[in-house]
Write an enzyme that holds these catalytic residues in place. Structure first.
Site: not given
Ligand SMILES: Nc1nc2c(ncn2[C@@H]2O[C@H](COP(=O)(O)OP(=O)(O)OP(=O)(O)O)[C@@H](O)[C@H]2O)c(=O)[nH]1
Length: 266
Positions: A183
């Site tokens: 993200d």
């Molecule tokens: N749907 C989806 N999820 C993804 C993708 N790539 C990564 N993620 C998820 O994005 C999330 C990012 O995690 P973090 O940024 O650590 O979690 P967060 O809940 O945003 O935490 P904070 O940034 O601290 O608020 C993880 O749960 C990954 O599994 C993707 O291509 N698609």
């Protein structure tokens, strides 16, 4: 030599036909004709004519076979050339596709981290001592994991696509919007002199991403945290600028400020 002989033979054949098979045909000939007809069998005997005709038939047969072989070879070569051209176009298309894939994110179609590092490295390398350097704006969604966990990865993917589109729509033409992965996104700007327009842009990015998102029959609210690093104030190397922007983003997230510049107190 052969042609002369065949001519001779034809004259003889014609004369034979004229005198034996159709003597009445004489009357059809114009009186003024300059070509005297040879006497039948004057030069060449009938068996010789037949042999010469057979010889000619075989020569023609050989030539026809040669011509057909040449035509076949020509058609084969042309087909091979057309195929080679099509193969080449295919290879070039494949190369273009592979290059695009290597530099873009599949989910959002945005440029990827490799593309960003190339562009950032290039901008820093081309910068003169008096030139303005690039600015890195690091964007990370808050609690994105909860979106995935609550609504599933399909909805999470759509949120990422919407975020990518909104960020792209908010920046100026020529600025680069990248998905780093997960993200996390980056906007790379060139030639921004001071912090004031950057603050305006950060507020605009914050507002754009935070607007409600409609995914299927859901209304979702997703907020980003944003960190800014400028060149040369915060660094003149790519990895330093990225690290400073990342640290500023974490400060903004920790302090719930929305956005923060590197080294700026809350
Ligand atoms: N749907 C989806 N999820 C993804 C993708 N790539 C990564 N993620 C998820 O994005 C999330 C990012 O995690 P973090 O940024 O650590 O979690 P967060 O809940 O945003 O935490 P904070 O940034 O601290 O608020 C993880 O749960 C990954 O599994 C993707 O291509 N698609």
């Amino acid at each position: 030599m052969q042609l002369r002989r065949w001519n001779q033979v034809f004259r003889a054949i014609r004369a034979q036909w004229f005198h034996r098979a159709a003597p009445h045909a004489k009357v059809l000939l114009p009186r003024t004709t300059h070509t005297p007809y040879p006497k039948p069998g004057a030069d060449v005997s009938l068996p010789e004519c037949v042999a010469a005709l057979e010889e000619m038939r075989q020569a023609l047969q050989r030539e026809t076979a040669q011509r057909q072989a040449l035509e076949r070879a020509f058609r084969g070569t042309r087909k091979a050339l057309i195929q080679a051209e099509a193969d080449l176009a295919c290879v070039r298309g494949g190369e273009r596709h592979a290059r695009h894939q290597a530099l873009h994110d599949e989910l959002t179609t945005l440029p990827n981290r490799r593309h960003l590092m190339q562009q950032l490295g290039q901008a820093l390398a081309q910068r003169g001592p008096e030139d303005l350097g690039p600015t890195v704006i690091y964007i990370d969604l808050d609690h994105f994991k909860t979106v995935n966990d609550t609504h599933g990865h399909g909805v999470g993917d759509e949120v990422l696509r919407i975020t990518a589109a909104r960020l792209s729509a908010a920046v100026r033409h020529g600025d680069l919007v990248v998905r780093l992965g997960g993200d996390e996104f980056v906007c790379l700007l060139q030639g921004v002199a001071d912090a004031a327009p950057l603050r305006q842009l950060c507020a605009k990015l914050l507002e754009a991403v935070s607007r409600p998102m409609k995914v299927a029959d859901l209304q979702l609210l997703v907020c980003p945290s944003i960190g800014v690093a400028m060149c040369p104030q915060h660094g003149t190397a790519a990895k330093d600028l990225m690290a400073c922007a990342d640290a500023a983003m974490y400060a903004a997230k920790r302090e719930r400020r929305g956005f923060a510049f590197y080294g700026e107190a809350a």
